[in-house]
Design an enzyme around this catalytic site. Structure first.
Site, PDB file in Angstrom:
ATOM      1  N   ALA A  83      38.341  47.335  53.716  1.00  0.00           N
ATOM      2  CA  ALA A  83      37.096  47.706  54.385  1.00  0.00           C
ATOM      3  C   ALA A  83      36.531  48.998  53.826  1.00  0.00           C
ATOM      4  O   ALA A  83      35.563  49.532  54.369  1.00  0.00           O
ATOM      5  CB  ALA A  83      37.339  47.847  55.887  1.00  0.00           C
ATOM      6  N   HIS A  84      37.141  49.517  52.752  1.00  0.00           N
ATOM      7  CA  HIS A  84      36.681  50.770  52.144  1.00  0.00           C
ATOM      8  C   HIS A  84      36.313  50.510  50.696  1.00  0.00           C
ATOM      9  O   HIS A  84      37.157  50.084  49.908  1.00  0.00           O
ATOM     10  CB  HIS A  84      37.792  51.828  52.202  1.00  0.00           C
ATOM     11  N   GLN A  85      35.054  50.779  50.359  1.00  0.00           N
ATOM     12  CA  GLN A  85      34.583  50.579  48.985  1.00  0.00           C
ATOM     13  C   GLN A  85      33.998  51.898  48.483  1.00  0.00           C
ATOM     14  O   GLN A  85      33.248  52.555  49.200  1.00  0.00           O
ATOM     15  CB  GLN A  85      33.519  49.477  48.926  1.00  0.00           C
ATOM     16  N   HIS A  93      40.570  50.352  48.927  1.00  0.00           N
ATOM     17  CA  HIS A  93      41.873  50.650  49.512  1.00  0.00           C
ATOM     18  C   HIS A  93      42.507  49.301  49.856  1.00  0.00           C
ATOM     19  O   HIS A  93      42.400  48.834  50.993  1.00  0.00           O
ATOM     20  CB  HIS A  93      41.733  51.505  50.776  1.00  0.00           C
TER      21      HIS A  93
END
Length: 743
Positions: free
Chosen positions: A673-675, A493
């Site tokens: 911070a979103h994978q 994101h």
């Protein structure tokens, strides 16, 4: 705000592991590097240099002192503190060089460090300096004002290499200085720990220990779960409560709430992967991934959003009808119920209130973000450094204690090396895992050198890999699996930052971090891709390093103004993907990902909306993090003139300039911070890594349960989606084991 302010508490220290051995940089390279640092974070003091060599003129200096004094919370020594703050330099900041040594020695990729060393060495040669600076004088011998002019020239260079160098080195020094400065916190009135709430009591975990010995240790279990994060925790609970022997292993160490929140300097080392940040191969995006006991659930911001309908339908259309089934909704509701997810107890801080008020005035759709805080109010902005109140119901507080109460066992400090298989008629049947365990030191810490290291082999009937999107595919590859889909389909994101300054203090580090979201722009292409507008963490070392560097004085004034700021992100559900793969030299995670033109276009639309929100909310200054884009400074209102609102001609012209500049790389700053997606779920090994049950294609008994199985980006903070999918996968594993058959 109704939350009672409690007595200040100081968390216990969390000593760091030893510094890296050997020479990270040569002595001359250190001299040049610190000269660059003293240009990014310079000592600004007009009493020690002749007027022509000063960084600032005397009247500019006096004006800066006045600005800083006006911001400092009331105290007797405000003027003296302002002078001390301006006089502080990178090289004179205690602990900064040690943090740099750790960063370059442990966390910068060898090839990247080699490139930095080449630049540093060149800046100490006549030929190199002539090429890079236009002068034959070594960089560190130049006066401060000349060094500043050189770096300013680099930031505007037509050569991406130079623009990238000043941006990258600038980010490193801004981050290390904000983490270690003895004066910044005093100027801001930024306390070491939150002043709202009180310390909480954590669960008393029991961890398996091994005695010293030369031979590998061997143990057995029914189900081995590799990782302790949001996917792992719920798997452990479900399978332990179903009566199976469950063992959870993680390379991280547990820190109880008495150590939390950690300091900004220590948290990056103890709680995050790669010292706090991973950088893509082309440096276009920074990736933040938790690497703590409890995984990302230990350091996330409590946002607990369920998977949206259009995403569920997209995944169902990929041949995965589970995502539009009542079973998936049941899993979503089950995990939210256990964590006490609710929006009923939210007290919005200034940043989130700006988002709510500004969106309402503009007619944007805005709503509160439910929090996993056990049905209680949790007014804490420090949770990205660990929750000292033990109120955030992440795995450490909820799922893992449930699992231990049901009989699960845990090992901390365990590095998973390789999954072991038996060959059964050409199918890889899981047998166990080889790894390396390292104990704590004799003081119960991780900083000493007297640790026990043992090779450990764990035999298991089932293995669930829950190492996270960056690490799960690497473990599969290390284990000899060759599906070319492993590590591909990386979704992030990508988030771009916007800041705003207000005329009165906002105290932005106080209050729950993310409690409101604007979703009016989430479908800009008709296929569910676009930005959501959210608040971001306002820990000084998280936000300030993202701001562009224009000069030493400008950055220090920006840092001092942090007390009056708010920060936001335009967070994009990406369409286009990247991949993760092991570094060919040391096997560490590498990320090949660049925000695409479409995703950057969507991020820009979100920034424009955020700017309008900040304007109507009364911001006096609005700034982006893109190099070369000036901030918008609001003029004083003229009595008798109409209030044009966002139609203010000056504001309209500034927005036009923001759009014209766009978000080019490497000038624009992106972080995520979103994978998700690197072991994605699907209906064929040709397009995915795991089948619809979560089992790895071509194996039996091996599963993946974390955000890496997402078929595409979730579009919302992925914790709840991750937990719900893992809930379903682990229940399926349990059902398969009840029959007694070895899959």
């Amino acid at each position: 705000m109704s939350t009672q302010q409690m007595d200040f508490f100081a968390p216990l220290a969390s000593p760091l592991p030893p510094l890296p051995d050997g020479e990270v940089l040569s002595p001359s390279q250190w001299v040049t590097l610190m000269a660059i640092g003293d240009t990014i974070i310079p000592a600004i003091d007009i009493s020690f240099s002749s007027p022509e060599k000063r960084l600032v003129a005397e009247d500019e200096y006096d004006e800066a002192i006045g600005k800083i004094q006006s911001i400092i919370p009331a105290r007797n020594d405000m003027k003296e503190l302002a002078h001390t703050f301006l006089a502080e330099s990178a090289s004179k900041t205690p602990g900064l060089k040690e943090l740099l040594q750790r960063t370059f020695g442990d966390y910068v990729r060898p090839e990247a460090r080699k490139g930095i060393c080449t630049i540093l060495s060149a800046l100490d040669t006549r030929a190199g300096c002539l090429l890079l600076t236009g002068s034959t004088t070594s960089f560190h011998l130049q006066p401060a004002h000349v060094r500043q002019q050189i770096l300013q020239g680099w930031s505007q260079s037509y050569l991406p290499l130079l623009r990238g160098a000043v941006k990258g080195l600038g980010a490193i020094f801004k981050a290390t200085w904000t983490k270690t400065s003895p004066t910044l916190g005093q100027v801001l009135g930024f306390p070491r720990a939150p002043v709202h709430g009180k310390p909480g009591k954590g669960f008393e975990y029991s961890f398996i220990q091994f005695a010293p010995g030369p031979e590998p240790e061997t143990i057995e279990t029914d189900v081995l779960i590799v990782g302790s994060g949001c996917g792992a925790g719920i798997c452990a609970k479900n399978l332990a409560e179903a009566g199976h022997r469950v063992l959870v292993v993680d390379k991280a160490y547990h820190f109880d709430p008495a150590h939390l929140p950690m300091s900004e300097a220590d948290a990056g080392i103890h709680l995050f992967q790669n010292g706090g940040i991973e950088v893509s191969d082309d440096s276009s995006i920074s990736v933040i991934a938790g690497s703590a006991w409890g995984g990302g659930g230990t350091v996330n911001w409590s946002a607990s959003l369920q998977t949206q309908g259009f995403v569920r339908q997209e995944w169902a259309d990929m041949g995965l009808p589970f995502f539009t089934s009542s079973e998936f909704q049941t899993s979503l509701d089950r995990v939210c119920h256990r964590m006490g997810v609710s929006a009923d107890h939210i007290h919005h801080n200034k940043t989130n209130q700006v988002l709510l008020d500004g969106a309402r005035k503009l007619g944007y759709n805005v709503k509160p973000v439910p929090q996993n805080t056990g049905g209680k109010s949790h007014y804490c902005g420090y949770c990205t450094l660990g929750c000292g109140a033990a109120e955030k119901q992440g795995p450490v507080v909820s799922w893992l204690p449930d699992a231990e109460r049901a009989g699960a066992l845990f090992i901390e400090g365990f590095t998973a090396d390789k999954i072991l298989f038996d060959d059964l008629n050409g199918t890889k049947v899981v047998r166990g895992l080889k790894g390396t365990w390292q104990s704590r030191d004799s003081n119960g810490s991780v900083s000493g050198s007297d640790k026990i290291t043992r090779a450990v082999t764990i035999h298991a009937k089932r293995i669930i890999v829950s190492c996270g999107t960056l690490q799960s595919p690497l473990l599969l590859l290390r284990s000899g699996l060759t599906n070319p889909q492993i590590g591909r389909n990386l979704h992030l994101h990508p988030a771009n930052i916007m800041g705003a300054t207000f005329p009165t203090p906002t105290i932005p580090w106080e209050g729950a971090i993310l409690t409101a979201v604007v979703d009016s722009f989430q479908d800009l292409d008709g296929h569910g891709h676009g930005p959501k507008l959210e608040a971001t963490s306002m820990m000084p070392s998280w936000f300030l390093p993202l701001l562009p560097w224009n000069s030493g004085l400008d950055f220090k004034l920006r840092a001092a103004a942090h007390r009056n700021m708010t920060g936001f992100i335009s967070l994009v559900r990406d369409r286009d993907t990247g991949r993760v793969y092991p570094d060919p030299l040391d096997g560490r995670c590498r990320i090949a990902y660049s925000p695409s033109a479409l995703d950057r276009k969507h991020a820009l639309a979100g920034l424009e909306a955020l700017a309008k929100i900040c304007y109507v909310a009364g911001a006096t200054e609005i700034l982006t993090t893109t190099v070369g884009v000036p901030s918008f400074v609001r003029g004083d209102a003229v009595p008798g003139e109409d209030d044009h609102g966002i139609n203010d001609p000056r504001f309209v012209a500034w927005l036009a300039e923001v759009r014209r500049k766009g978000l080019p790389l490497p000038d624009a700053t992106f972080a995520s911070a979103h994978q998700m997606g690197t072991c994605r779920m699907g209906t064929s090994a040709k397009t995915s890594v795991v089948d619809p049950r979560g089992m790895v294609w071509g194996t039996e008994g091996l599963y993946v349960a974390d955000a890496s199985v997402f078929p595409s980006a979730s579009g919302v903070n992925p914790m709840v989606t991750n937990m719900a999918i893992s809930d379903w996968i682990s229940r399926g594993v349990g059902k398969g084991m009840r029959g007694g058959a070895r899959l």
